[in-house]
Design a protein around this motif. Structure first.
Motif, PDB file in Angstrom:
ATOM      1  N   GLU A  76       0.830  -1.207   0.000  1.00 14.99           N
ATOM      2  CA  GLU A  76       0.000   0.000   0.000  1.00 14.99           C
ATOM      3  C   GLU A  76       0.866   1.259   0.000  1.00 14.99           C
ATOM      4  OE1 GLU A  76      -3.162   2.228   2.971  1.00 14.99           O
ATOM      5  OE2 GLU A  76      -2.943   0.050   3.103  1.00 14.99           O
ATOM      6  N   ARG A  77       1.937   1.247   0.810  1.00 16.28           N
ATOM      7  CA  ARG A  77       2.827   2.410   0.863  1.00 16.28           C
ATOM      8  C   ARG A  77       3.520   2.640  -0.484  1.00 16.28           C
ATOM      9  NH1 ARG A  77       0.145   2.510   4.598  1.00 16.28           N
ATOM     10  NH2 ARG A  77       0.671   2.663   6.822  1.00 16.28           N
ATOM     11  N   VAL A  78       3.935   1.547  -1.130  1.00 15.34           N
ATOM     12  CA  VAL A  78       4.578   1.659  -2.452  1.00 15.34           C
ATOM     13  C   VAL A  78       3.614   2.295  -3.446  1.00 15.34           C
ATOM     14  CG1 VAL A  78       5.459   0.335  -4.420  1.00 15.34           C
ATOM     15  CG2 VAL A  78       6.213  -0.230  -2.108  1.00 15.34           C
ATOM     16  N   ASP A  79       2.363   1.859  -3.429  1.00 19.75           N
ATOM     17  CA  ASP A  79       1.353   2.433  -4.322  1.00 19.75           C
ATOM     18  C   ASP A  79       1.138   3.922  -4.031  1.00 19.75           C
ATOM     19  OD1 ASP A  79       0.945   0.097  -5.680  1.00 19.75           O
ATOM     20  OD2 ASP A  79      -0.772  -0.545  -4.485  1.00 19.75           O
ATOM     21  N   GLN A  80       1.160   4.283  -2.738  1.00 19.40           N
ATOM     22  CA  GLN A  80       0.967   5.688  -2.373  1.00 19.40           C
ATOM     23  C   GLN A  80       2.122   6.557  -2.871  1.00 19.40           C
ATOM     24  OE1 GLN A  80       0.540   5.111   1.847  1.00 19.40           O
ATOM     25  NE2 GLN A  80      -1.691   5.307   1.787  1.00 19.40           N
TER      26      GLN A  80
END
Length: 454
Positions: free
Chosen positions: A28-32
């Motif tokens: 999720e952090r990578v996508d953000q």
């Protein structure tokens, strides 16, 4: 992280324990981070007065075709933004129409106006450059539909073109003989160990031989150089294994090997000069033009048997016992190579006057473009258009290397979305994720969520 914490700041251990590092959280952090980078690029794109695209296609470890697209945009201050635009997974066919639809979708998602697109650089494949249905033809058709008056400049990657020029020498027979010898020694464990031992006994300068498989022409340069310098040791080792080395000891073959070693070395030097980020197309073409001038000089010297620029040839000439060094034959090869350079780079030569606006207007550095006054808008646009052009698909090739590092056989189920996010972050150059902004948003959501629970 906890081990480092224990050693550096043990009193902060609880803070580290509070950080969630589950696979879902990390994804999720990578996508953000990726989304933040894309939003920044969209914001910058609104200020572009000219932009160009570099497009290339390769396959990943799952045999899925991946279309890599980079953008190089220039704003009114003539500041360049060179970033990853998109990676599109092609699960079906990869026709010119398919490529066009994916590139078009990327351009539209960015909100980029078609009238500001000035250049398109590809690897020259038929699906990219086909006259009727290739990507270039389809984009030109789209621009006509949008009533764009400017002409799209389409280039075949300079680095790729330069690599192909080496094929004009028609000396594959030399490389195939060397490949057979190397592939006999290198992949077989016992042979490899024994050859290393032989080199030790002979106290040679080199301790091993690089393994060669059938790859691009210029990547063979190091193999050629090493094999030429170890030619006697290679023959001795192969003879000890009962292999025929008649061709490897033939003086005519050795002369050809020496010439190929030298000219490939020269081509490799130029190839490295063309690589890298942020290269201005006019500077790249200046490098090619300089090499064409060198070829002419080398041909003249070769006909006079002056081998000062060809050290391996010089070595062979001094060692010849019966054969005469074929200078005239190699001079003809240099002439053929120069002709192929002229043919392949004719489209760049046609842009010579535009390039000179940046590279040599009054014998000053191209940065002068930044000082063109606002009262000369057409000149600024011309400068911006040239600055925006890609000379090669180097960034796409670099991205494919990153892709192979990330989507390995152990991570073959990595989704298209997550692969896209990873590559956007790892290839970012002029943009940096705004961590503070993302943290603030997360805190705001957490506070809002807590308030609504109450």
């Amino acid at each position: 992280m906890l081990k480092v914490c224990d050693a550096v700041c043990p009193d902060k251990r609880q803070l580290f324990l509070n950080v969630s590092l589950s696979r879902n959280t990390v994804a999720e952090r990578v996508d953000q981070l990726s989304t933040n980078l894309k939003q920044q690029l969209v914001g910058k794109g609104k200020d572009f007065i000219a932009y160009s695209l570099a497009v290339d296609e390769s396959t990943d470890t799952s045999d899925i075709a991946q279309l890599s697209i980079f953008i190089r945009g220039v704003d009114s201050s003539l500041c360049i933004t060179e970033e990853f635009l998109g990676l599109r997974s092609m699960h079906g066919t990869t026709t010119g129409q398919d490529l066009y639809e994916e590139v078009s979708r990327c351009v539209n998602e960015m909100g980029l106006p078609w009238e500001k697109l000035v250049g398109l650089t590809t690897d020259g494949a038929p699906a990219m450059c086909g006259h009727r249905s290739g990507l270039v033809a389809r984009i030109r058709e789209r621009m006509r539909e949008e009533n764009v008056t400017g002409e799209l400049t389409a280039y075949h990657c300079i680095i790729h073109q330069e690599s192909l020029c080496g094929k004009a020498l028609k000396m594959e027979h030399v490389m195939s003989t060397i490949t057979r010898a190397v592939n006999f020694i290198r992949p077989k464990g016992l042979n490899h160990r024994q050859f290393k031992a032989l080199l030790g006994e002979l106290d040679t300068e080199y301790g091993d031989l690089p393994y060669h498989t059938e790859v691009r022409w210029l990547s063979q340069g190091k193999v050629l150089k090493r094999c030429f310098e170890l030619r006697e040791e290679i023959c001795l080792f192969m003879e000890s294994k009962g292999k025929d080395t008649t061709e490897l000891r033939d003086e005519t073959f050795l002369c050809e090997m020496a010439f190929l070693c030298d000219i490939t070395s020269h081509l490799n030097v130029m190839n490295l000069q063309l690589q890298g980020r942020g290269r201005v197309v006019s500077d790249m073409y200046s490098t090619v033009r300089a090499f064409k001038t060198k070829l002419s000089l080398w041909e003249t010297k070769m006909r006079k048997e002056n081998l000062s620029h060809f050290p391996s040839c010089q070595t062979m000439k001094e060692k010849l016992s019966t054969a005469v060094f074929p200078s005239a034959q190699f001079a003809d090869k240099l002439n053929i190579l120069a002709a192929d350079f002229r043919r392949r780079f004719a489209d760049f030569e046609a842009q010579k006057s535009r390039f000179e606006l940046l590279s040599n207007p009054f014998a000053v550095e191209f940065e002068f473009a930044r000082f063109i006054p606002d009262t000369m808008p057409q000149l600024r646009i011309q400068a911006a258009q040239t600055l925006s052009m890609f000379g090669s698909t180097y960034l796409c090739e670099q991205l494919f290397s990153l892709m192979k590092l990330n989507k390995t056989s152990h991570r073959s189920r990595l989704t298209d979305e997550h692969l896209h996010s990873i590559l956007r972050i790892s290839s970012a150059q002029s943009l940096t994720p705004n961590i503070d902004e993302l943290v603030q948003k997360m805190r705001h959501h957490q506070v809002s969520g807590s308030a609504s629970d109450k």
